[in-house]
Design a protein around this motif. Structure first.
Motif, PDB file in Angstrom:
ATOM      1  N   ARG A 470      38.910  15.413  23.230  1.00 18.23           N
ATOM      2  CA  ARG A 470      40.133  16.143  23.601  1.00 18.23           C
ATOM      3  C   ARG A 470      39.858  17.215  24.666  1.00 18.23           C
ATOM      4  O   ARG A 470      40.362  18.324  24.603  1.00 18.23           O
ATOM      5  CB  ARG A 470      40.786  16.771  22.364  1.00 18.23           C
ATOM      6  CG  ARG A 470      41.202  15.748  21.323  1.00 18.23           C
ATOM      7  CD  ARG A 470      41.954  16.398  20.169  1.00 18.23           C
ATOM      8  NE  ARG A 470      42.339  15.428  19.173  1.00 18.23           N
ATOM      9  CZ  ARG A 470      43.400  14.633  19.242  1.00 18.23           C
ATOM     10  NH1 ARG A 470      44.184  14.703  20.303  1.00 18.23           N
ATOM     11  NH2 ARG A 470      43.668  13.765  18.277  1.00 18.23           N
ATOM     12  N   MET A 471      39.043  16.829  25.626  1.00 16.96           N
ATOM     13  CA  MET A 471      38.712  17.731  26.721  1.00 16.96           C
ATOM     14  C   MET A 471      39.459  17.312  27.983  1.00 16.96           C
ATOM     15  O   MET A 471      39.657  16.121  28.250  1.00 16.96           O
ATOM     16  CB  MET A 471      37.210  17.679  27.012  1.00 16.96           C
ATOM     17  CG  MET A 471      36.351  18.511  26.067  1.00 16.96           C
ATOM     18  SD  MET A 471      36.660  20.290  26.229  1.00 16.96           S
ATOM     19  CE  MET A 471      36.246  20.546  27.953  1.00 16.96           C
ATOM     20  N   HIS A 472      39.856  18.315  28.767  1.00 12.66           N
ATOM     21  CA  HIS A 472      40.458  18.029  30.064  1.00 12.66           C
ATOM     22  C   HIS A 472      39.365  17.626  31.051  1.00 12.66           C
ATOM     23  O   HIS A 472      38.233  18.084  30.961  1.00 12.66           O
ATOM     24  CB  HIS A 472      41.207  19.248  30.596  1.00 12.66           C
ATOM     25  CG  HIS A 472      42.423  19.601  29.786  1.00 12.66           C
ATOM     26  ND1 HIS A 472      43.594  18.890  29.860  1.00 12.66           N
ATOM     27  CD2 HIS A 472      42.633  20.587  28.878  1.00 12.66           C
ATOM     28  CE1 HIS A 472      44.489  19.417  29.038  1.00 12.66           C
ATOM     29  NE2 HIS A 472      43.930  20.446  28.427  1.00 12.66           N
ATOM     30  N   LEU A 473      39.706  16.773  32.005  1.00 10.51           N
ATOM     31  CA  LEU A 473      38.753  16.334  33.022  1.00 10.51           C
ATOM     32  C   LEU A 473      39.495  15.955  34.284  1.00 10.51           C
ATOM     33  O   LEU A 473      40.737  15.917  34.296  1.00 10.51           O
ATOM     34  CB  LEU A 473      37.927  15.146  32.529  1.00 10.51           C
ATOM     35  CG  LEU A 473      38.662  13.790  32.402  1.00 10.51           C
ATOM     36  CD1 LEU A 473      37.720  12.660  32.783  1.00 10.51           C
ATOM     37  CD2 LEU A 473      39.163  13.581  30.987  1.00 10.51           C
ATOM     38  N   LEU A 474      38.755  15.668  35.319  1.00 17.82           N
ATOM     39  CA  LEU A 474      39.336  15.119  36.533  1.00 17.82           C
ATOM     40  C   LEU A 474      39.159  13.609  36.516  1.00 17.82           C
ATOM     41  O   LEU A 474      38.029  13.112  36.444  1.00 17.82           O
ATOM     42  CB  LEU A 474      38.654  15.714  37.772  1.00 17.82           C
ATOM     43  CG  LEU A 474      38.991  17.164  38.106  1.00 17.82           C
ATOM     44  CD1 LEU A 474      38.264  17.604  39.364  1.00 17.82           C
ATOM     45  CD2 LEU A 474      40.492  17.359  38.272  1.00 17.82           C
ATOM     46  N   ALA A 577      32.154  20.263  25.760  1.00 18.09           N
ATOM     47  CA  ALA A 577      32.553  19.420  24.625  1.00 18.09           C
ATOM     48  C   ALA A 577      31.439  19.306  23.592  1.00 18.09           C
ATOM     49  O   ALA A 577      31.692  19.255  22.387  1.00 18.09           O
ATOM     50  CB  ALA A 577      32.960  18.040  25.128  1.00 18.09           C
ATOM     51  N   HIS A 578      30.179  19.267  24.055  1.00 21.85           N
ATOM     52  CA  HIS A 578      29.044  19.103  23.141  1.00 21.85           C
ATOM     53  C   HIS A 578      28.353  20.424  22.799  1.00 21.85           C
ATOM     54  O   HIS A 578      27.358  20.428  22.075  1.00 21.85           O
ATOM     55  CB  HIS A 578      28.017  18.138  23.752  1.00 21.85           C
ATOM     56  CG  HIS A 578      28.490  16.735  23.855  1.00 21.85           C
ATOM     57  ND1 HIS A 578      29.103  16.230  24.990  1.00 21.85           N
ATOM     58  CD2 HIS A 578      28.455  15.707  22.970  1.00 21.85           C
ATOM     59  CE1 HIS A 578      29.406  14.954  24.792  1.00 21.85           C
ATOM     60  NE2 HIS A 578      29.036  14.614  23.582  1.00 21.85           N
ATOM     61  N   ARG A 579      28.868  21.534  23.366  1.00 18.18           N
ATOM     62  CA  ARG A 579      28.298  22.860  23.101  1.00 18.18           C
ATOM     63  C   ARG A 579      26.804  22.895  23.448  1.00 18.18           C
ATOM     64  O   ARG A 579      25.971  23.379  22.686  1.00 18.18           O
ATOM     65  CB  ARG A 579      28.521  23.260  21.634  1.00 18.18           C
ATOM     66  CG  ARG A 579      30.002  23.329  21.269  1.00 18.18           C
ATOM     67  CD  ARG A 579      30.211  23.707  19.828  1.00 18.18           C
ATOM     68  NE  ARG A 579      31.629  23.727  19.501  1.00 18.18           N
ATOM     69  CZ  ARG A 579      32.111  23.958  18.283  1.00 18.18           C
ATOM     70  NH1 ARG A 579      31.275  24.170  17.267  1.00 18.18           N
ATOM     71  NH2 ARG A 579      33.419  23.971  18.063  1.00 18.18           N
TER      72      ARG A 579
END
Length: 749
Positions: A470-474, A577-579
């Motif tokens: 659920r991360m924003h990306l290009l 996302a993976h910290r």
């Protein structure tokens, strides 16, 4: 009670703290003045104005030299840190005009150097005492021109080298910037465009001798505004960078990773390896690793390096040089996956089934060590059973497992049916002095497809991973062709006896059937070019609209962060996302993804145009010694003013002006893309085979002018000498006479 009128010092201090105020009633209200005290205040303000402490404009007073609350600003462009600065468009003070920091919001227009805007002054900081917000842009920056400077009776003239224009620019005495006769210069427009006479310009940069071979790419760099000098702050950060330790990274140094790139590659940002999968649930399957340089570890959000990388958007590649997105210390060393050197990476382990479908993937932040730096030709020769001394040790551990995994993945790719265009790529070979030695077409090897297919697989995995988190990306977006372009494509394919169904949802498989149907025939290049022209241009976006050309529902760029800012954004999203650290995508970056996508889509187009123009100029230089020679080619474009022809030998494009076609008037049909002879009814259209004679080659503009000799083996009548057939003769970016003068003067200098 007697009211105390404020002192001049108190009034000045209050006005500085309240730049939006300034009317006499504002001051009176602030100090509680009424009646006689207001009269005394008026007298004091008049005295302060006579003494030069105040100035009055539109019924308001302010400290002398102070800026009004709303004013017109002229932008100076961003500084090394990416901050946008401006100065008042009108300044009458004795001191230099003050620099004002422009604070932009997400929905403000993109501003460039020289733009005019209406700004509102706002409270500043200790670092930037004068700051302003954008109300609206009210004018674009001055036009720029690259051209050849010539001395004139009163000042000088600049002959533009852009083949899309044929006008000169007038340079007044004192505005030449020391330019010499025949010198290549960059200039900017002065004043408003004039309805009569030549536009006026001021020389801002002298670029040297245009006849020097290495001026070719320099022209394109300046013409398209590609930043080619790094700010000192960015260079300092790059110089201070050091190799990354293992730390909390996964140790991948035992993996048989290698880089496979062109023999002239300037950087190496991806490495691959493959092996048979030992998972019992995947018999006959494969494991593929794709490791990508961890640029995010060195280019942190908000740093000088980051601001400059974003400003550039991508690297630009030319035959004689590269304008990198990152300084050499990073792009050529610490971020480049050099063999036998530990390098930080972000890697993805992908499990491939025997049918080639990706079954699973896992991302990690690691430390790797490339086992070898191989070229495509070396890797292909080894795969074909002819290893050299460098590839022989890796034949069993690297090459064969990699090709085995690729054959499975490629079979799955064939089922997916991405668009399968067959368009040869030109390669210009230069001498050490920068002169063109040869022009050839690059070989298309299986080695290219191996790397291409695995990079696509890794890019898909990155998009899927970020969506799952659920991360924003290009996203890399490629939308399907619009109806108008499809209609034009149908006209072309029907002219060679093929058809493209109407009223259906277009799929790449339909286009591939067209391409397969003409493969190996005389119409192959025409249909391939027509399909390419029907495509929309790919771009970056924070929303997912799919990738039509690859026939993929989601796609992101992950595999080239050394040369593309979009990939760096995806890396940062994976880190967050993976910290994996504090260098991931920031909230501010996330909010600005739309603006970033628009900007880097623009910089990509800018680089493509500059690279294409450079190739055109090199090809014109290569052919300039062969004026009068005859060449075979194909009609690649049809316009009202003539035909475009692509030469078989070099792939160079040139123009046959309509005034040089036959002995009759030709009628242009934009729907069918044809020219038809009014008397003979002879039709000239896309894909027809022609013989031409090279009439003119202009290396400075990159223009080629042809004479049409034969079409499909039939001779064309020679036009009457001096005939224009009712149509103006097309110019190669300037008049023929002026261009000949320019060429001769350039050679002398």
């Amino acid at each position: 009670m007697v009211q105390q009128v404020p002192s001049p010092e108190q009034i000045l201090e209050w006005l500085r703290e309240h730049p939006d105020a300034g009317a006499k009633r504002d001051i009176a209200r602030a100090f509680g003045l009424k009646g006689a005290a207001k009269v005394e205040l008026k007298q004091l303000l008049t005295r302060m104005q006579r003494e030069g402490l105040l100035e009055r404009r539109r019924g308001r007073v302010r400290p002398d030299g102070a800026l009004p609350p709303v004013l017109v600003l002229r932008t100076l462009g961003p500084d090394a840190s990416g901050d946008l600065w401006a100065e008042p468009a009108e300044w009458e003070g004795d001191e230099p005009a003050p620099r004002i920091l422009v604070l932009t919001r997400r929905d403000d227009p993109a501003l460039g150097a020289g733009d005019r805007l209406l700004g509102r002054m706002v409270a500043g900081t200790e670092e930037a005492p004068l700051t302003a917000r954008v109300i609206r842009r009210i004018g674009m920056g001055p036009s720029r021109v690259i051209g050849i400077y010539h001395n004139a009776e009163f000042g000088g003239r600049i002959a533009a080298i852009d083949k899309k224009t044929d006008r000169d620019w007038q340079v007044a005495p004192g505005d030449g910037g020391g330019a010499r006769e025949g010198e290549l210069v960059e200039a900017e427009q002065i004043g408003s465009p004039r309805s009569h006479g030549l536009p006026r310009a001021r020389v801002v940069t002298r670029l040297g001798d245009p006849s020097q071979p290495k001026s070719v790419s320099l022209i394109a760099i300046h013409e398209h505004g590609i930043p080619d000098v790094f700010p000192e702050a960015a260079l300092a950060e790059a110089a201070a960078a050091e190799p990354m330790p293992l730390g909390k990274r996964e140790d991948l140094r035992d993996l048989p990773l290698v880089t496979i790139d062109p023999s002239d590659a300037r950087d190496h940002d991806d490495a691959v390896c493959a092996m048979a999968d030992d998972d019992p649930s995947n018999p006959g399957g494969h494991v593929v690793w794709v490791a990508i340089a961890d640029v995010a570890a060195y280019v942190r959000p908000g740093s000088a390096l980051d601001k400059e990388a974003r400003r550039r958007g991508n690297s630009s590649y030319f035959p004689d040089r590269v304008v990198p997105m990152l300084p050499e210390e990073l792009s050529g060393d610490l971020c480049s996956l050099i063999d036998n050197a530990d390098r930080p990476c972000i890697a993805v382990r992908m499990q491939i089934g025997p049918d080639g479908a990706k079954r699973s993937h896992r991302f990690t932040r690691g430390l790797m060590r490339s086992q070898a730096t191989l070229s495509y030709g070396q890797a292909q020769a080894a795969a074909d059973g002819n290893p050299d001394d460098e590839t022989a040790p890796f034949l069993e551990t690297v090459i064969r497992p990699l090709w085995a995994a690729w054959r499975a993945a490629h079979a799955e790719r064939d089922l997916r049916q991405p668009l399968n265009l067959d368009l040869p790529e030109r390669r210009i070979i230069l001498s050490d002095e920068g002169k063109v030695e040869s022009v050839a077409f690059r070989d298309r090897l299986d080695a290219h497809r191996v790397i291409e297919d695995f990079m696509i697989l890794a890019n898909v995995a990155a998009a899927e991973e970020l969506e799952a988190k659920r991360m924003h990306l290009l996203y890399r977006v490629h939308e399907e062709p619009n109806p108008e372009k499809l209609a034009a494509l149908r006209e072309v394919v029907e002219s060679v006896g093929l058809s493209l169904a109407r009223g259906q949802v277009l799929k790449t498989a339909q286009l591939n059937r067209l391409l397969d149907g003409v493969a190996g025939t005389e119409h192959a290049e025409m249909v391939n070019m027509s399909v390419l022209r029907s495509m929309t241009q790919a771009y970056y976006a924070p929303e997912n609209f799919g990738h039509f050309g690859l026939n993929l529902p989601r796609y992101g760029h992950f595999t080239s962060p050394i040369r593309r800012y979009a990939d760096l954004i995806v890396h940062r999203a994976l880190i967050r996302a993976h910290r994996w650290g504090d260098d991931g995508l920031t909230v501010e970056e996330e909010r600005a993804l739309g603006e970033t996508a628009e900007h880097i889509s623009m910089t990509e187009r800018r680089s493509m145009m500059a690279e294409r123009d450079t190739t055109d100029r090199y090809l014109a230089a290569w052919l300039s010694d062969r004026v009068g020679s005859e060449f075979a080619g194909t009609i690649s474009g049809v316009a009202r003013f003539g035909l475009f022809v692509k030469l078989d030998e070099t792939g160079a494009d040139g123009l046959v002006p309509i005034s040089a076609i036959g002995r009759e008037y030709f009628v242009y049909d934009p729907d069918s893309q044809t020219l038809t002879g009014e008397k003979s009814r002879r039709v000239l259209g896309l894909g027809q085979r022609v013989m031409i004679r090279l009439a003119e080659a202009a290396p400075i503009t990159g223009g080629l002018l042809f004479e049409l000799l034969e079409v499909e083996g039939r001779a064309m009548p020679t036009p009457p000498k001096g005939s224009r057939q009712g149509t103006p003769r097309r110019k190669l970016g300037a008049s023929r006479v002026r261009k000949r003068v320019v060429e001769k003067r350039s050679k002398r200098h």
